[in-house]
Design a protein around this motif. Structure first.
Motif, PDB file in Angstrom:
ATOM      1  N   ASP A 118       4.499  -8.497  56.469  1.00  0.00           N
ATOM      2  CA  ASP A 118       3.175  -7.978  56.108  1.00  0.00           C
ATOM      3  C   ASP A 118       2.187  -7.997  57.272  1.00  0.00           C
ATOM      4  O   ASP A 118       1.053  -7.534  57.140  1.00  0.00           O
ATOM      5  CB  ASP A 118       2.610  -8.760  54.923  1.00  0.00           C
ATOM      6  N   LYS A 119       2.634  -8.530  58.422  1.00  0.00           N
ATOM      7  CA  LYS A 119       1.782  -8.523  59.607  1.00  0.00           C
ATOM      8  C   LYS A 119       2.140  -7.388  60.571  1.00  0.00           C
ATOM      9  O   LYS A 119       1.459  -7.190  61.590  1.00  0.00           O
ATOM     10  CB  LYS A 119       1.891  -9.869  60.332  1.00  0.00           C
ATOM     11  N   LEU A 120       3.185  -6.635  60.247  1.00  0.00           N
ATOM     12  CA  LEU A 120       3.619  -5.551  61.115  1.00  0.00           C
ATOM     13  C   LEU A 120       2.786  -4.297  60.857  1.00  0.00           C
ATOM     14  O   LEU A 120       2.332  -4.053  59.746  1.00  0.00           O
ATOM     15  CB  LEU A 120       5.096  -5.237  60.872  1.00  0.00           C
ATOM     16  N   ASN A 121       2.621  -3.477  61.903  1.00  0.00           N
ATOM     17  CA  ASN A 121       1.932  -2.204  61.702  1.00  0.00           C
ATOM     18  C   ASN A 121       2.938  -1.139  61.241  1.00  0.00           C
ATOM     19  O   ASN A 121       4.126  -1.421  61.071  1.00  0.00           O
ATOM     20  CB  ASN A 121       1.193  -1.763  62.968  1.00  0.00           C
ATOM     21  N   HIS A 122       2.455   0.066  61.061  1.00  0.00           N
ATOM     22  CA  HIS A 122       3.279   1.160  60.530  1.00  0.00           C
ATOM     23  C   HIS A 122       4.586   1.330  61.304  1.00  0.00           C
ATOM     24  O   HIS A 122       5.687   1.290  60.728  1.00  0.00           O
ATOM     25  CB  HIS A 122       2.447   2.448  60.579  1.00  0.00           C
ATOM     26  N   LYS A 210       3.507  -3.060  51.508  1.00  0.00           N
ATOM     27  CA  LYS A 210       4.210  -2.087  52.351  1.00  0.00           C
ATOM     28  C   LYS A 210       3.529  -0.732  52.274  1.00  0.00           C
ATOM     29  O   LYS A 210       3.440  -0.009  53.267  1.00  0.00           O
ATOM     30  CB  LYS A 210       5.673  -1.987  51.931  1.00  0.00           C
ATOM     31  N   ALA A 211       3.063  -0.381  51.092  1.00  0.00           N
ATOM     32  CA  ALA A 211       2.357   0.894  50.930  1.00  0.00           C
ATOM     33  C   ALA A 211       1.030   0.880  51.685  1.00  0.00           C
ATOM     34  O   ALA A 211       0.595   1.908  52.213  1.00  0.00           O
ATOM     35  CB  ALA A 211       2.126   1.183  49.452  1.00  0.00           C
ATOM     36  N   GLN A 212       0.387  -0.274  51.742  1.00  0.00           N
ATOM     37  CA  GLN A 212      -0.855  -0.392  52.505  1.00  0.00           C
ATOM     38  C   GLN A 212      -0.602  -0.108  53.980  1.00  0.00           C
ATOM     39  O   GLN A 212      -1.408   0.549  54.651  1.00  0.00           O
ATOM     40  CB  GLN A 212      -1.442  -1.796  52.342  1.00  0.00           C
ATOM     41  N   VAL A 213       0.522  -0.577  54.494  1.00  0.00           N
ATOM     42  CA  VAL A 213       0.850  -0.418  55.919  1.00  0.00           C
ATOM     43  C   VAL A 213       1.379   0.990  56.215  1.00  0.00           C
ATOM     44  O   VAL A 213       0.970   1.629  57.184  1.00  0.00           O
ATOM     45  CB  VAL A 213       1.894  -1.477  56.345  1.00  0.00           C
TER      46      VAL A 213
END
Length: 332
Positions: A118-122, A210-213
């Motif tokens: 959850d800390k990774l970007n797209h 995941k959808a947020q990212v």
């Protein structure tokens, strides 16, 4: 037809404070019966659920209303084959034995853990997903996982050049006239999900991390919709000849197991034979589900915000199965 026992079970969910409230409907030969019970919001203030047209975060209902429909439409148009290797479209994927059919039936065998996901970007998240491994469960076991539908969304983008949320809008929502559905809803028309004192209500923004990212590239979640539109969608699956997106013969196979070893998965939906009565269903993490009984052309749609005010509320999962069984028993 009356569903008094199912209604009692839904009311009991609210009475027992398993969910804040429920917006639900039955579809059968008599038409559509719609009901509301409980509250739309509990904190920071209690607000009664009085509007049946409110919009909900669909979570994984996105998989069947959106991504599955897009993939099957691309298949009908000859732009992909369901038995294609996903390596044909996702070049950095290292396991060519996995097919599109495996993804859409959750039989891909994809496994692995992504540290600090959850800390990774797209881009980092997509790269991490594409570096996951495949175990010996490929084609032999159903393992429900968002990664399967994230990959389907990326495949659709590779073919068309458009992100999956745009494809869902153009290829599904507009042709079906699902005018209250989309990915950027009016927050004031939405039922809230989680709440905390620091951030307040999460309302009109997707709950799934995941959808947020991934944003518009997320094929597993992100759709917002309401009861009006879900009734239209379900009726188009119950009545294949009236589906404006897919051919009747394509819609009919929603009710057929599409795995190699009868693992109980159709396209997007789970397929179960309950006491001799086949049905398909799909749920969403936020507290949504739909159950369709093809032979009877009947269905139940259930919308709640079970993650309000705090996720995950696992007790809801325990209570959901007997609720669905109550509905199925009233149809036998």
């Amino acid at each position: 037809m009356k569903y008094s026992k199912t209604q009692q079970a839904v009311n009991k969910l609210v009475e027992d404070k398993v969910v804040p409230g429920v917006n639900y409907a039955f579809i059968d030969e008599d038409g559509v019966q719609r009901y509301l019970v409980g509250n739309r919001e509990l904190v920071p203030e209690k607000v009664k659920l009085t509007d049946g047209h409110l919009i909900y975060d669909m979570a994984s209902i996105t998989k069947v209303v959106g991504t599955t429909m897009v993939i099957l439409k691309l298949s009908e148009e000859g732009m992909l084959n369901l038995d294609d290797s996903i390596s044909k479209y996702l070049s950095s994927w290292k396991h060519p034995e996995v097919t599109i059919r495996n993804l859409i039936t959750h039989t891909s065998g994809i496994e692995g853990y992504i540290p600090n996901r959850d800390k990774l970007n797209h881009d980092e998240l997509i790269e991490a997903l594409l570096n996951l491994n495949v175990g010996n469960e490929l084609n032999h076991k159903m393992h429900y996982a968002d990664v399967n539908f994230i990959f389907l969304g990326l495949i659709a983008k590779e073919i068309t050049g458009k992100p999956i949320h745009q494809l869902i809008t153009e290829m599904v929502l507009k042709p079906m006239n699902l005018s209250h559905s989309g990915f950027k809803p009016d927050a004031d028309k939405c039922v809230p999900t989680t709440y905390d004192k620091q951030n307040g209500l999460l309302q009109g923004s997707v709950h799934d991390p995941k959808a947020q990212v991934l944003g518009s590239d997320c094929g597993s979640a992100g759709l917002f919709s309401n009861m009006d539109d879900l009734i239209k969608f379900v009726e188009c699956i119950l009545n294949p000849d009236s589906n404006p997106v897919l051919k009747p013969e394509t819609v009919k196979v929603f009710y057929v197991d599409q795995t190699k070893h009868d693992l109980g998965r159709s396209y997007g939906f789970e397929r179960i034979n309950y006491k001799g009565m086949p049905f398909i269903w799909q749920s969403g993490y936020t507290g949504t589900f739909m159950v369709l009984i093809p032979k009877l052309k009947r269905a139940m749609i259930f919308l709640s915000n079970r993650v309000h005010p705090v996720a995950p509320n696992e007790y809801y999962i325990e209570r959901r199965k007997p609720l669905i069984e109550t509905y199925l028993n009233e149809n036998r």
